[in-house]
Design an enzyme around this catalytic site. Sequence first.
Site, mmCIF file in Angstrom:
data_model
loop_
_atom_site.group_PDB
_atom_site.id
_atom_site.type_symbol
_atom_site.label_atom_id
_atom_site.label_comp_id
_atom_site.label_asym_id
_atom_site.label_seq_id
_atom_site.Cartn_x
_atom_site.Cartn_y
_atom_site.Cartn_z
ATOM 1 N N ASP A 40 0.842 -1.185 0.000
ATOM 2 C CA ASP A 40 0.000 0.000 0.000
ATOM 3 C C ASP A 40 0.881 1.240 0.000
ATOM 4 O O ASP A 40 1.761 1.392 0.843
ATOM 5 C CB ASP A 40 -0.926 0.029 1.217
ATOM 6 C CG ASP A 40 -2.127 0.935 0.979
ATOM 7 O OD1 ASP A 40 -3.236 0.405 0.796
ATOM 8 O OD2 ASP A 40 -1.945 2.164 0.955
ATOM 9 N N SER A 151 -15.139 -4.119 -12.146
ATOM 10 C CA SER A 151 -16.172 -3.346 -11.461
ATOM 11 C C SER A 151 -17.453 -3.364 -12.284
ATOM 12 O O SER A 151 -17.419 -3.560 -13.508
ATOM 13 C CB SER A 151 -15.704 -1.900 -11.279
ATOM 14 O OG SER A 151 -16.763 -1.064 -10.877
ATOM 15 N N TYR A 164 -12.423 5.184 -15.288
ATOM 16 C CA TYR A 164 -12.485 4.032 -14.377
ATOM 17 C C TYR A 164 -13.107 2.815 -15.070
ATOM 18 O O TYR A 164 -12.598 1.695 -14.977
ATOM 19 C CB TYR A 164 -13.304 4.443 -13.156
ATOM 20 C CG TYR A 164 -13.467 3.396 -12.086
ATOM 21 C CD1 TYR A 164 -12.423 3.077 -11.222
ATOM 22 C CD2 TYR A 164 -14.685 2.753 -11.901
ATOM 23 C CE1 TYR A 164 -12.577 2.136 -10.220
ATOM 24 C CE2 TYR A 164 -14.858 1.818 -10.902
ATOM 25 C CZ TYR A 164 -13.808 1.507 -10.066
ATOM 26 O OH TYR A 164 -13.971 0.584 -9.075
ATOM 27 N N LYS A 168 -11.365 -0.810 -15.861
ATOM 28 C CA LYS A 168 -11.918 -2.002 -15.233
ATOM 29 C C LYS A 168 -12.322 -3.066 -16.251
ATOM 30 O O LYS A 168 -12.172 -4.271 -15.998
ATOM 31 C CB LYS A 168 -13.126 -1.627 -14.362
ATOM 32 C CG LYS A 168 -12.744 -0.888 -13.087
ATOM 33 C CD LYS A 168 -11.741 -1.684 -12.261
ATOM 34 C CE LYS A 168 -11.536 -1.142 -10.877
ATOM 35 N NZ LYS A 168 -10.507 -1.878 -10.116
ATOM 36 N N ALA A 196 -18.521 -3.527 -2.423
ATOM 37 C CA ALA A 196 -18.211 -3.585 -0.995
ATOM 38 C C ALA A 196 -17.961 -2.191 -0.452
ATOM 39 O O ALA A 196 -17.616 -1.265 -1.195
ATOM 40 C CB ALA A 196 -16.973 -4.457 -0.761
#
Length: 271
Positions: A40, A151, A164, A168, A196
């Site tokens: 991360d 996604s 995005y 994806k 989520a």
Amino acid sequence: MTSELRFDNRVVIVSGAGGGLGKAYSLFFASRGAKVVVNDLGSGLKGEGSSSSAADIVVDEIKKAGGQAVADYHNVLEGDKIVETAIKAFGRVDVIINNAGILRDKSFKSMTDKDWDDVLNVHLRGAYLITKAAWPFMRKQKFGRVVMTSSAAGIYGNFGQANYAAAKQALVGLSNSLAQEGAKYGITSNAIAPLAASRMTATVMPPEILEALKPELIAPLVAYLTHESTTQSGGLFEIGAGKITAHRWEATEGVVFKADDSFTPAAVKAR
């Protein structure tokens, strides 16, 4: 009772593992015996800044529970260094969970080239670079498991998320190709489209919905897809709140036109 799927002696890299889904994956795999590289950069939702604290907190939690983990603070655009962390710490890499991501939501008319490039770089190029660096190790050991994070925006499109969504859905194509190239080397690749609670969804969903979308409810599918006993590859799975949907492509029966001057735009319109 089904027997527990364990990951003893397996090395798992999770990108974007400082919170949300990445943290849930890291804790789950460690609880099942895996050695985890918690990657991360510690940046903000839009990719700004960096901090080592996010990865460190997850590693500390794993170690306190008796698990094995190391922190990695590299940007996913330094994928080779993330894999190098795994090799130096544990001597191998078995599973890659490409989870890191950022958002730069804007309508297409207002989107800048930088908004486009930054999102594509983190989601698509980052996943490519980590997987590319690990690929030789996986081929040599005749085993590997890759999960790409797609996604619903990529599958269906979404207003204000052209960058995005493009990234994806591109990850699905990448995963499908890796599934074919990795088959004879014992490498599988699958894509998931998780829904989520996370820093990303917190900006667009009400609290009561987020409560039902715990990231821990995504981990069982990811663990199944990456277990040594699983042969499933080249799939796309939408998952959220405990429901899993396997996606497939379907085509119509089609129309055949005569290969002559009668094949015109008007003929297409008529059919």
